[in-house]
Design a protein around this motif. Structure first.
Motif, PDB file in Angstrom:
ATOM      1  N   ARG A   1      71.341  38.498  11.003  1.00  0.00           N
ATOM      2  CA  ARG A   1      70.837  39.847  10.745  1.00  0.00           C
ATOM      3  C   ARG A   1      69.386  39.668  10.328  1.00  0.00           C
ATOM      4  O   ARG A   1      69.092  38.883   9.428  1.00  0.00           O
ATOM      5  N   GLN A   2      68.510  40.380  11.021  1.00  0.00           N
ATOM      6  CA  GLN A   2      67.090  40.062  10.873  1.00  0.00           C
ATOM      7  C   GLN A   2      66.233  41.292  10.630  1.00  0.00           C
ATOM      8  O   GLN A   2      66.512  42.370  11.157  1.00  0.00           O
ATOM      9  N   HIS A   3      65.198  41.065   9.823  1.00  0.00           N
ATOM     10  CA  HIS A   3      64.128  42.056   9.733  1.00  0.00           C
ATOM     11  C   HIS A   3      62.871  41.376  10.247  1.00  0.00           C
ATOM     12  O   HIS A   3      62.446  40.363   9.694  1.00  0.00           O
ATOM     13  N   VAL A   4      62.327  41.921  11.328  1.00  0.00           N
ATOM     14  CA  VAL A   4      61.196  41.245  11.963  1.00  0.00           C
ATOM     15  C   VAL A   4      60.006  42.191  12.084  1.00  0.00           C
ATOM     16  O   VAL A   4      60.165  43.398  12.288  1.00  0.00           O
ATOM     17  N   THR A   5      58.827  41.624  11.942  1.00  0.00           N
ATOM     18  CA  THR A   5      57.593  42.420  11.971  1.00  0.00           C
ATOM     19  C   THR A   5      56.562  41.723  12.842  1.00  0.00           C
ATOM     20  O   THR A   5      56.406  40.503  12.773  1.00  0.00           O
ATOM     21  N   LEU A   6      55.896  42.518  13.648  1.00  0.00           N
ATOM     22  CA  LEU A   6      54.820  41.989  14.479  1.00  0.00           C
ATOM     23  C   LEU A   6      53.536  42.727  14.148  1.00  0.00           C
ATOM     24  O   LEU A   6      53.538  43.949  13.991  1.00  0.00           O
ATOM     25  N   ALA A   7      52.452  41.977  14.020  1.00  0.00           N
ATOM     26  CA  ALA A   7      51.137  42.583  13.794  1.00  0.00           C
ATOM     27  C   ALA A   7      50.294  42.380  15.038  1.00  0.00           C
ATOM     28  O   ALA A   7      50.387  41.340  15.689  1.00  0.00           O
TER      29      ALA A   7
ATOM     30  N   ARG B   1      46.616  42.470  21.423  1.00  0.00           N
ATOM     31  CA  ARG B   1      46.571  41.065  21.009  1.00  0.00           C
ATOM     32  C   ARG B   1      47.477  40.888  19.792  1.00  0.00           C
ATOM     33  O   ARG B   1      47.289  41.547  18.769  1.00  0.00           O
ATOM     34  N   ILE B   2      48.477  40.001  19.914  1.00  0.00           N
ATOM     35  CA  ILE B   2      49.393  39.764  18.795  1.00  0.00           C
ATOM     36  C   ILE B   2      48.687  38.898  17.752  1.00  0.00           C
ATOM     37  O   ILE B   2      48.128  37.845  18.081  1.00  0.00           O
ATOM     38  N   THR B   3      48.736  39.344  16.493  1.00  0.00           N
ATOM     39  CA  THR B   3      48.019  38.601  15.445  1.00  0.00           C
ATOM     40  C   THR B   3      48.945  38.016  14.388  1.00  0.00           C
ATOM     41  O   THR B   3      48.537  37.163  13.618  1.00  0.00           O
ATOM     42  N   GLY B   4      50.162  38.473  14.335  1.00  0.00           N
ATOM     43  CA  GLY B   4      51.061  37.936  13.312  1.00  0.00           C
ATOM     44  C   GLY B   4      52.511  38.224  13.629  1.00  0.00           C
ATOM     45  O   GLY B   4      52.845  39.182  14.342  1.00  0.00           O
ATOM     46  N   LEU B   5      53.392  37.352  13.130  1.00  0.00           N
ATOM     47  CA  LEU B   5      54.831  37.496  13.374  1.00  0.00           C
ATOM     48  C   LEU B   5      55.580  37.036  12.134  1.00  0.00           C
ATOM     49  O   LEU B   5      55.364  35.925  11.645  1.00  0.00           O
ATOM     50  N   HIS B   6      56.464  37.895  11.641  1.00  0.00           N
ATOM     51  CA  HIS B   6      57.204  37.579  10.422  1.00  0.00           C
ATOM     52  C   HIS B   6      58.680  37.864  10.649  1.00  0.00           C
ATOM     53  O   HIS B   6      59.046  38.911  11.194  1.00  0.00           O
ATOM     54  N   CYS B   7      59.520  36.908  10.251  1.00  0.00           N
ATOM     55  CA  CYS B   7      60.962  37.096  10.412  1.00  0.00           C
ATOM     56  C   CYS B   7      61.696  36.721   9.132  1.00  0.00           C
ATOM     57  O   CYS B   7      61.486  35.640   8.581  1.00  0.00           O
ATOM     58  N   THR B   8      62.513  37.648   8.663  1.00  0.00           N
ATOM     59  CA  THR B   8      63.458  37.334   7.592  1.00  0.00           C
ATOM     60  C   THR B   8      64.840  37.428   8.199  1.00  0.00           C
ATOM     61  O   THR B   8      65.206  38.464   8.754  1.00  0.00           O
ATOM     62  N   SER B   9      65.583  36.317   8.113  1.00  0.00           N
ATOM     63  CA  SER B   9      66.891  36.305   8.770  1.00  0.00           C
ATOM     64  C   SER B   9      67.982  35.918   7.784  1.00  0.00           C
ATOM     65  O   SER B   9      67.790  35.053   6.932  1.00  0.00           O
ATOM     66  N   TYR B  10      69.127  36.581   7.930  1.00  0.00           N
ATOM     67  CA  TYR B  10      70.319  36.218   7.168  1.00  0.00           C
ATOM     68  C   TYR B  10      71.299  35.625   8.166  1.00  0.00           C
ATOM     69  O   TYR B  10      71.800  36.323   9.043  1.00  0.00           O
TER      70      TYR B  10
END
Lengths: 797, 154
Positions: A305-311, A317-326
């Motif tokens: 189960r994930q909360h994911v964010t893209l900047a 142009r993709i500048t950032g990627l963050h993933c919190t996963s359970y």
């Protein structure tokens, strides 16, 4: 690449096929030994309970019953080990010799932690009698509260599974650059977020698992026949880490194995039970699982189960990627389950894209579900799903074509070797060429017309793209040890040249349907310039092949294949040296021809020997100088400098039925790059099967646990797999970017095409529903789920 | 049984697949699911494909049963097997005998089934390796070959 490739890299019939087509291959259920007995295992009917007592007396009195065992019978047997402790995560479990943690006992004694948790085993004269006796075992349970979701399990007040693991948290694991990623998110022009459920799925090889134990008292030797993809690994784990017997007292043989997809590489209690019970009874003990038994005890896959964010920027142009996963590890850490839930997923999340700042954190939790393990494309499929969903979401947000966003962010050819900022260093790639080829083949630019045409038929057409990079060729032992793998991951091969010119090749891998006997013969024949029919291949028996690691992570052709090529080159060198002695010329003057003829340079007509001539000469051992030993028997242990990274682009076109919500995949295009391909027939088959496996997750497959932790989907009446009518023929093509990490240039292939289809299909369905404001749907996309999007008010009661 | 008369005493509840495998040693027929879903146990009963895990042995008294062991000519392959071999319609091979038995039935009754018909027919079979593609191509290959044979002879 050698220039003389004639039998490798070309399609050919598979030598395994006639035997399989005639039903003559021996699978585990077909193994028969004299005086065989039969074992059945009692699995828990409760997901979480204390065992207050077990009464086996009635079962012991049943007809044909020879032995009933419970945990008390194995007090001195070591627990099954977990050998992948990612990132040096602290182990909460009792230590083993060799520094490995124990994870679960052979049989659970005082407590069960998932439905199917093994409690007792019965051995009887027949399998019927053994199964009948299971029903007579009385277990006195005291039920405990249940938790089946990873995020629930680490919440305050959750039921606790293991005393040694407070809060059920097996690991908090991270990779990437947290500060840089948080900064990228804070500074982003555009930020998109998604909550994703990558549902738990059941791998479902068509052959259930099985094991036969045979102990011979006269010599104190154990033999295990098992449906395993890693006989050598199972020998190591069982002999050294569970049974505590000398390594040379255990032989493990894999008969023909009816599919695995990751599940048959794990150590299960039954493997040790059949050996120990064979010793107790003085007779061979056979166990073959049922389908429901498999679904309740063989490792399951995915489950994040994930909360994911893209900047990104407004111009794509993709500048950032963050993933919190359970991640849901299940009730116990399986042999390598923790590594699947962390490194294989987390380090892969950036996919084909150049992302300046990425970070992934994984909370790995115990729950009252079947232990987690690998499943075809494990970790990489989960990673690809989140990235490819995010890219589409981002494209919608900035109003750009999803293909254009992808194209803008692909890692360029001149960037390799490319460090992805999450721990992987991609070896080689030509992503742009691969991507463009796939889109062209799919007719991507014609989609608007096709949508309009479909609408006229009551169908909503949608198109979805998914790109992927899949770490494969699990092999660099040092690199894997940095990941927390407690064991070597090299691969071995041996070639023995017989006096009459035939060759036997042994390898440490173990086919579970990948036609190893065919493709390895091609490798050897190609290097030696002989006919593949002259090459016998042997694997999957620890007595025949000296050592090896097995088949997993799409490693066989890119690990054992190169190992065989290197061994064959040693064979050629020895033949050249022997020929030089026989011709009485300097070895530099001797040429090993592509057709297997060895000759003196410039004098092929008069000074030459065939492969068979030299084989016989070396067998006789006459006229050889003292530095050349008789016969040819060469071995290689191949440990590559790093992994290899196949990649590809898939495009799904779906039609959603307006009335029923049924999704039909109407065309599917896949362009994969597995580097050098040894046998296109075999790889094509694997690609096709892999894609359908991905469809299964996207559209129908889900392991469903109810609130009490019952596995509701415990047979094929309840667990849906794709059938022939669910899929169209595919458009397949490939690009070929060799890896520099092995002498064949081969990358993994077997499972890679399972990695992107779930994302491609879900992207396509979301695309089809975009005008309704649908931004995401959790898999599986059942007709009901889709229908509810088409009919938000539902039906009046 | 495969052209021979076989006599065996069985309990009434014994499934055909159990008798085939355990009593008669015909282990080419596989057990994959226990619930009649997967098709690895398909045999032919009086020429019709049936799942032998859904048939009681006693129901086959005085009927003809053909298993995978009974289809290939000595040392060879029958037309379906041969076509599947050409298309590599196997991988792990566990579902393969059931696939052969099932397709024999279809191709004996319909000489040129459409792709759609072949896929529909295979709905009783689960294969996890091939994605069905090479199996469907194999079935199409048999149909093509059977059309080609009279054409070549005319």
């Amino acid at each position: 690449m050698s220039a003389g490739r004639r039998v490798l890299g070309v399609a050919s019939d598979c030598r395994e096929d006639p035997q399989l087509l005639r039903g003559e291959a021996t699978f585990i259920a077909d193994v028969e030994l004299p005086r065989m007995t039969h074992m059945a295992i009692l699995g828990s009917e409760h997901a979480h309970a204390l065992i207050k007592g077990i009464d086996t007396s009635a079962a012991e009195a049943m007809p044909g019953v020879l032995k009933v065992v419970t945990a008390a019978d194995f007090a001195n047997v070591m627990p099954l080990p977990c050998i992948w402790i990612p990132g040096g995560v602290e182990s909460h479990f009792p230590p083993h010799p060799y520094g490995l943690p124990g994870s679960r006992p052979l049989l659970s004694g005082d407590r069960v932690r998932h439905v199917g948790d093994q409690i007792a085993a019965v051995v009887a004269e027949t399998a019927w009698q053994a199964h009948a006796a299971l029903k007579a075992i009385r277990v006195d349970y005291e039920l405990l509260p249940v938790v089946t979701r990873a995020d629930d399990a680490i919440a305050e007040g959750a039921p606790q599974l293991h005393e040694a693991v407070p809060g059920n948290l097996n690991a908090y694991w991270t990779c990437g650059n947290k500060e840089a990623t948080e900064r990228a998110l804070a500074d982003a022009e555009v930020k998109v977020e998604l909550d994703l459920v990558n549902q738990r799925t059941i791998n479902s090889p068509m052959e259930p698992r099985g094991a036969v134990g045979h102990y011979v008292a006269a010599t104190d030797d154990y033999t295990l026949y098992a449906s395993t993809q890693g006989p050598h690994n199972h020998r190591f784990l069982l002999a050294a880490l569970v049974l505590g017997i000398p390594f040379n007292k255990l032989r493990v043989i894999a008969p023909t194995v009816g599919g695995s997809f990751g599940t048959k590489g794990y150590l299960y209690p039954d493997m040790a039970l059949v050996l120990l019970l064979s010793k107790m009874l003085g007779r061979p003990v056979k166990w073959v699982d049922t389908r429901t038994g498999l679904m309740r005890s063989t490792v399951q896959g995915r489950d994040h189960r994930q909360h994911v964010t893209l900047a990104g920027t407004r111009d794509g142009r993709i500048t950032g990627l963050h993933c919190t996963s359970y991640a849901n590890l299940g009730a116990y850490p399986s042999t390598i389950g923790p590594g699947v839930a962390t490194a294989l997923m987390g380090r892969s999340i950036s996919g084909m894209y150049q992302i300046p700042a990425a970070f992934c954190e994984v909370y790995v939790a115990f729950t009252n579900t079947v232990p987690l393990g690998a499943q075809r494309g494990s970790g990489r499929a989960e990673a690809t799903f989140l990235m490819e969903r995010l890219v589409d979401r981002y494209a919608t947000e900035i109003g750009m074509d999803p293909a254009e966003v992808r194209r803008k962010n692909l890692v360029p050819n001149d960037a390799f070797p490319y460090e992805n900022g999450l721990g992987w260093t991609y070896d080689s790639g030509s992503y742009r060429e691969n991507f463009d080829k796939a889109l062209e083949l799919a007719g991507y630019t014609d989609m608007d017309e096709r949508k309009a045409e479909a609408r006229g038929r009551g169908k909503r057409l949608g198109v979805g793209i998914a790109c992927y990079v899949a770490i494969c060729g699990v092999g660099p032992s040092t690199r894997m040890s940095q990941e927390g793998m407690l064991g070597g991951t090299w691969e071995s091969s041996n070639i023995r040249v017989h006096p009459t010119g035939e060759v036997s090749a042994t390898v440490g891998s173990a086919s579970t349907g990948q036609s190893h006997y065919t493709v390895y013969a091609q490798v050897v024949a190609d290097e030696l310039g002989i006919d593949p029919a002259q090459v016998q291949v042997m694997e999957a028996d620890t007595l025949r092949a000296p050592y090896g690691q097995g088949t997993y992570g799409s490693r066989s052709f890119s690990m054992a294949g190169p190992s065989l090529a290197l061994t064959a080159r040693k064979v050629k060198e020895k033949m050249r040296r022997a020929a030089a002695a026989l011709f009485q010329v300097d070895v530099d003057k001797v040429v090993y021809g592509e057709d297997g003829v060895i000759f003196v340079q410039g004098e092929r007509e008069t000074q030459s020997k065939t492969f068979a001539d030299l084989a016989m000469a070396l067998w006789y051992g006459w006229n050889l100088p003292p530095e050349i030993e008789p016969t040819i028997d060469e071995t290689t242990f191949f440990d590559p400098p790093d992994f290899n990274y196949p990649f590809g682009t898939h495009v799904a076109v779906v039609e959603v039925d307006e009335l029923t919500g049924q999704t039909e995949v109407v065309s599917y295009t896949a362009v994969d790059d597995a580097g050098f391909v040894g046998n296109p027939t075999i790889v094509k088959g694997q690609i096709e099967g892999s894609i359908v496996h991905g469809f299964g997750q996207a559209l129908m497959e889900q392991a469903v646990y109810d609130e009490q932790g019952n596995l509701v989907t415990a047979d094929f009446r309840n667990y849906a797999l794709p059938r022939a009518a669910d899929v169209p023929f595919f458009q397949l093509d490939r690009t070929e970017t060799p890896t520099p990490h092995n002498p064949l240039g081969a990358k993994g292939a077997g499972e890679i095409a399972t990695v992107p289809p779930a994302a491609a299909v879900v992207n396509a369905v979301v695309n089809a529903l975009a005008d309704l404001g649908v931004q995401h749907l959790d898999m599986p996309l059942t007709p009901e789920k889709v229908w509810r999007q088409l009919n938000p008010e539902g039906v009046a009661p | 049984m495969n052209g021979k008369t076989v006599e065996t005493d069985v309990e009434p509840q014994r499934l055909l697949v159990e008798t085939l495998r355990d009593e008669l040693g015909l282990t080419g027929t596989k057990v994959g699911c226990d619930t009649g879903q997967c098709g690895t146990c398909v045999v032919q009963l009086d020429g019709l494909s049936v799942k032998s895990c859904l048939v009681l042995t006693v129901q086959t008294e005085a009927h003809e049963v053909t298993t995978i062991e009974g289809v290939a000519p000595e040392g060879g392959l029958d037309a379906v097997q041969e076509s599947l071999r050409k298309e590599h319609g196997t991988q792990c091979g566990f579902c393969t005998p059931g696939v052969v038995m099932s397709l024999r039935d279809l191709l004996e009754r319909e000489k040129e089934p459409s792709e759609e018909r072949i896929r529909e027919w295979l709905t009783g079979t689960l294969c996890r390796c091939t994605g069905y593609h090479s199996i469907v191509r194999g079935a199409q290959g048999v149909a093509a070959a059977s059309v080609a044979v009279p054409a070549a002879g005319s």
